[in-house]
Scaffold this active site. Structure first.
Site, short mmCIF file in Angstrom:
data_model
loop_
_atom_site.label_atom_id
_atom_site.label_comp_id
_atom_site.label_asym_id
_atom_site.label_seq_id
_atom_site.Cartn_x
_atom_site.Cartn_y
_atom_site.Cartn_z
N ARG A 69 -3.59 -48.39 -21.76
CA ARG A 69 -3.17 -49.36 -22.62
C ARG A 69 -3.98 -49.36 -23.84
O ARG A 69 -3.56 -50.05 -24.74
CB ARG A 69 -2.76 -50.77 -21.73
CG ARG A 69 -2.09 -51.67 -22.60
CD ARG A 69 -1.18 -52.78 -21.69
NE ARG A 69 -2.22 -53.17 -20.77
CZ ARG A 69 -2.98 -54.20 -20.72
NH1 ARG A 69 -3.39 -54.66 -21.90
NH2 ARG A 69 -3.59 -54.49 -19.56
N TYR A 129 18.48 -51.85 -39.93
CA TYR A 129 19.05 -51.47 -38.82
C TYR A 129 19.23 -52.67 -38.02
O TYR A 129 18.40 -53.63 -38.12
CB TYR A 129 17.87 -50.66 -38.10
CG TYR A 129 17.91 -50.58 -36.51
CD1 TYR A 129 19.16 -49.98 -35.94
CD2 TYR A 129 17.27 -51.16 -35.67
CE1 TYR A 129 19.42 -50.14 -34.84
CE2 TYR A 129 17.42 -51.28 -34.30
CZ TYR A 129 18.65 -50.69 -33.76
OH TYR A 129 18.70 -50.67 -32.43
N ASP A 194 10.67 -48.93 -43.75
CA ASP A 194 11.42 -48.24 -42.45
C ASP A 194 11.78 -46.94 -43.32
O ASP A 194 12.86 -47.00 -43.79
CB ASP A 194 12.28 -48.94 -41.88
CG ASP A 194 12.91 -48.41 -40.76
OD1 ASP A 194 12.74 -47.10 -40.47
OD2 ASP A 194 13.34 -49.08 -39.74
N LYS A 219 14.07 -40.67 -33.19
CA LYS A 219 15.06 -39.99 -34.15
C LYS A 219 14.65 -38.74 -34.87
O LYS A 219 14.40 -37.89 -33.76
CB LYS A 219 15.34 -41.01 -35.44
CG LYS A 219 15.65 -42.58 -35.04
CD LYS A 219 17.00 -42.66 -34.18
CE LYS A 219 17.36 -43.92 -33.66
NZ LYS A 219 16.26 -44.88 -33.69
C1 LIG Z 1 16.21 -47.28 -39.30
C2 LIG Z 1 15.93 -47.74 -37.95
N1 LIG Z 1 14.73 -48.27 -37.78
C3 LIG Z 1 14.33 -48.74 -36.43
C4 LIG Z 1 14.99 -48.21 -35.47
C5 LIG Z 1 14.51 -48.84 -34.06
O1 LIG Z 1 14.08 -47.69 -33.32
P1 LIG Z 1 14.05 -47.79 -31.68
O2 LIG Z 1 15.18 -47.53 -31.25
O3 LIG Z 1 13.08 -46.54 -31.41
O4 LIG Z 1 13.38 -49.16 -31.11
C6 LIG Z 1 16.41 -47.78 -35.59
C7 LIG Z 1 16.99 -47.62 -34.15
O5 LIG Z 1 18.20 -46.94 -34.43
C8 LIG Z 1 16.50 -47.15 -36.80
O6 LIG Z 1 17.92 -46.71 -36.92
#
Ligand SMILES: Cc1ncc(COP(=O)(O)O)c(C=O)c1O
Length: 402
Positions: A69, A129, A194, A219
């Site tokens: 961890r 998101y 992001d 992704k």
């Molecule tokens: C642009 C974006 N940021 C963050 C996330 C969150 O990521 P995770 O699903 O790996 O927690 C997503 C998930 O779809 C996303 O599309």
């Protein structure tokens, strides 16, 4: 690698970064270290390693990682690869990357680090998101949020503001925001971008002045829809603030996942280029369909008035959204008619996915800020564009004969 990342092209970095020392180990593939605990040479040496890891420092070679961890060598290799890709080519400043169990765990950790610093106010630019939007709106972590237009970020900053959050390209409408301008407006407040939709192949937020580049590695970085993770690239100093929070909250990436994501990084540049080329073809075709109200793709004529594609992003990416005039019912008919494209959330994998943001990924967002009911979001994959288009044609036909 025998040369520093600054001397290599991104495609080479993607293949080689994080693989140091494999020759000495006598292996070619990345090793997976599954140990949950590690031998310590002595109680004193173990204590020193505890203290070092608790300080947030990276573990030097030769020191016991103590407990998974706190540190794992397979995860550290993945982090080195992401850091190398996010390191601005013309800067020698050190960039470090910290991996997490998911993109949301990554976001949570950055937010907690700002709360811990006594700066719990967040300025955020929508759209984000849905999970990120909901986390900020809930105040669950002790943060408060001011939603701002990208041009009005400066006005929203307060003495207790600890972070500005933007997504570019934004999910699901593919808006591009001028990262340099947001950083300028933020002044001394750190900016988190992001950059999931762009990947480090198309955009390096740290080179544009951002403090944190965050990815849902689930992704494009993984690219095959079979591994969940998150990663934040930042300065060595900021990384030191994030690691202890990851350890104490247990938001860690597991080594199998790190192996898969690291393997995905090797093909990230070629996947991104090929998927982007396919997305361009699909977007141009969609833009010619009179049945659609709008097509959202930064590579279409007029879609990027300030020229951020080319200046901020090396290309428009592989996400495309479009709007049907018939709202949810039309979107439902469209998705039901598809035979090749998978109707599923998530994105960035090798196969094309479609989903309805308002009802699914952005469901938790305030109704007033939610994407339109007629909008569908496509993550374009590696199939031949002609086959993707033929499937989309089926969807349009189904909407027309409804
Ligand atoms: C642009 C974006 N940021 C963050 C996330 C969150 O990521 P995770 O699903 O790996 O927690 C997503 C998930 O779809 C996303 O599309």
């Amino acid at each position: 690698m025998t040369t520093t990342p600054e001397q290599l092209e991104p495609a080479t970095i993607a293949v080689h970064a994080g693989r140091e020392g494999l020759r000495d180990l006598g292996v070619h593939a990345l090793p997976i270290d599954l140990s949950t605990t590690s031998p310590m040479p002595s109680i004193a040496a173990g204590g020193d390693a505890y203290d070092l890891l608790a300080s947030g420092a990276a573990l030097p070679d030769g020191m016991s990682p103590i407990y998974r961890r706190a540190w794992n060598s397979t995860v550290a290799r993945f982090e080195e690869a992401v850091a190398a890709l996010e390191t601005p080519r013309d800067e020698l400043d050190s960039v470090e990357a910290i991996a997490f169990a998911s993109g949301m765990a990554a976001m949570t950790t950055v937010l907690l680090s700002r709360v811990a610093a006594g700066l719990p106010h967040i300025v955020a630019v929508r759209p984000l998101y849905g999970g990120t939007d909901a986390l900020l709106a809930s105040g669950l972590l002790g943060t408060s949020v001011t939603w701002a237009d990208a041009h009005d970020v400066a006005d929203a900053i307060r003495p207790e503001t600890g972070l500005v959050v933007i997504e570019s390209p934004a999910n699901p409408t593919l808006d591009l925001y001028d990262i340099r301008d947001v950083v300028r407006q933020a002044g001394t407040v750190p900016v988190l971008v992001d950059s999931t939709f762009a990947t480090p192949v198309l955009q390096q937020p740290l080179a544009l002045g951002a403090t944190y580049a965050l990815h849902s590695a689930t992704k494009y970085i993984g690219g095959h829809g079979d591994a969940m993770g998150g990663v934040v690239a930042t300065s060595a100093e900021r990384a030191t603030q994030l690691r202890p929070i990851r350890t104490i909250t247990g938001a860690v990436m597991d080594p199998w996942t790190a192996y898969l994501l690291h393997r995905g990084i090797a093909t990230l540049p070629v996947r991104m280029q090929a998927q982007q080329a396919n997305a361009g073809e699909v977007a141009r075709w969609l833009a010619e369909q009179p049945e659609l109200t709008r097509v959202f793709y930064p590579g279409l004529p007029g879609a990027d008035p300030t020229g951020l594609v080319g200046r901020q992003m090396a290309g428009p990416g592989a996400m495309v959204s479009f709007e049907l005039p018939g709202g949810l019912a039309a979107a439902e008919a469209f998705c039901a008619a598809l035979q090749l494209i998978t109707h599923a959330v998530s994105l960035g994998g090798i196969d094309t996915l479609i989903q309805h943001p308002a009802a699914l990924t952005h469901r938790p967002v305030d109704a007033a800020a939610r994407p339109g009911e007629g909008i569908l979001r496509l993550s374009i994959g590696l199939e031949a564009p002609v086959d993707i288009i033929a499937d989309l044609q089926r969807g349009l036909y189904a909407v027309a004969v409804r």
